[in-house]
Design an enzyme around this catalytic site. Sequence first.
Site, PDB file in Angstrom:
ATOM      1  N   TYR A  69     -56.222  -9.603  23.469  1.00  0.00           N
ATOM      2  CA  TYR A  69     -55.565  -9.878  22.180  1.00  0.00           C
ATOM      3  C   TYR A  69     -56.503 -10.597  21.204  1.00  0.00           C
ATOM      4  O   TYR A  69     -56.257 -10.606  20.000  1.00  0.00           O
ATOM      5  CB  TYR A  69     -54.312 -10.750  22.366  1.00  0.00           C
ATOM      6  CG  TYR A  69     -53.181 -10.135  23.136  1.00  0.00           C
ATOM      7  CD1 TYR A  69     -53.212  -8.805  23.557  1.00  0.00           C
ATOM      8  CD2 TYR A  69     -52.056 -10.895  23.460  1.00  0.00           C
ATOM      9  CE1 TYR A  69     -52.159  -8.262  24.281  1.00  0.00           C
ATOM     10  CE2 TYR A  69     -51.003 -10.352  24.178  1.00  0.00           C
ATOM     11  CZ  TYR A  69     -51.051  -9.040  24.603  1.00  0.00           C
ATOM     12  OH  TYR A  69     -50.007  -8.517  25.321  1.00  0.00           O
TER      13      TYR A  69
ATOM     14  N   HIS B  99     -53.926  -6.893  33.474  1.00  0.00           N
ATOM     15  CA  HIS B  99     -53.311  -6.307  32.281  1.00  0.00           C
ATOM     16  C   HIS B  99     -52.967  -4.829  32.451  1.00  0.00           C
ATOM     17  O   HIS B  99     -51.877  -4.385  32.067  1.00  0.00           O
ATOM     18  CB  HIS B  99     -54.238  -6.499  31.089  1.00  0.00           C
ATOM     19  CG  HIS B  99     -53.530  -6.467  29.771  1.00  0.00           C
ATOM     20  ND1 HIS B  99     -53.992  -7.131  28.667  1.00  0.00           N
ATOM     21  CD2 HIS B  99     -52.374  -5.863  29.380  1.00  0.00           C
ATOM     22  CE1 HIS B  99     -53.155  -6.930  27.649  1.00  0.00           C
ATOM     23  NE2 HIS B  99     -52.180  -6.161  28.061  1.00  0.00           N
TER      24      HIS B  99
END
Length: 270
Positions: A42, A100
Site C-alpha cells: 500500500y 498478502h
Amino acid sequence: MNTNTLPAFGLGTFRLKGAVVIDSVRQALELGYRAVDTAQIYGNEAEVGQAIAESGVPRGDIFVTTKIWTDHFGGDKLVASLKDSLVKLRTEQVDLTLIHWPSPNGAVPMAEYLGALAEAKRQGLTKQIGISNFTVALMQRAIGILGTAEIATNQIELHPYLQNRTAAAFAKRQGLHVTSYMTLAYGKVLGDPVIQAIADAHGATPAQVALAWALQQGYAVIPSSTKRANLESNLKAQQLRLSEAEMAQIATLDRGERLANPEGLAPAWD
C-alpha cells in the site's frame, strides 16, 4: 478450532496515501476504531505509523495488521521485510501479519514463506499470523504446514455481489476465521435496491446493512473511508441486526462479481 481473537471491526487503508491516510487513521481512532489494516504494497505504513503515534491512543489498545508482499517471500527476505515494516509503523511488534497473496505460480514454495512467517512470530515481530486471498486448495496446504490454530484469519474479497461461499464454507468447517475485504464492493452495493430497501426499513445506511450482513455471518470487516461522517456511520453497523428474511434477500444478490483479480497474481479461484 482457532482461538485467536481478532477485532470484528477495523479500518482499511487500501488506496489511501500521504496526508489522506494520516487523516483517515487519525479520525478513525478519535471515533473509537481500535484496529487498522495496512500492507507493505500500500505504500502507507509510515503514514499509518505516524497517525497511530500521534493519536494519543496507547499502542497496546490498537490492533495493527500488515501484509507481506510477494517480493519478500524468500525465506531470507520475509523477516527482514517485516522488520522494515515495524520501523515504518513505529512499533516493535504488529498484532497480525498476513501473507498478502499466495506466491505467483508457486515461485516460492508455500512451506518456505509460511515457515518464514512462523519464524517472524517466534521472534516476537508479530503476535499472530495469517493468510489472504487463499483458495480452498491453498487453505488446505496452509493448514497442513502450520495447523489451523496458527492461522488467525484468511482475508478474502467478500461482499453481497461476491459471497465467496465455497471458500467461506470451507474455512468455517475448519474453524478458520474469515476477514471480509471490499465488503462494500468499492461502493457498488450502496446503490443496490435490495440493500437500500433494507436500509430504509431500519433507518440505516446501505453501507451499514452490507457491513452488518458480513458481521452477522461471523466475518471481520475493515471498511475504509476518508470522510469522518462515513467513518462514524460505518462503526454503527455493529449495532444493526438484520432479520433472517433480510439476510436471505441479500444472499440472492451473489453474482460472482470479483473486483480484486490482478493478472499474474490471482490464484485459480474457487
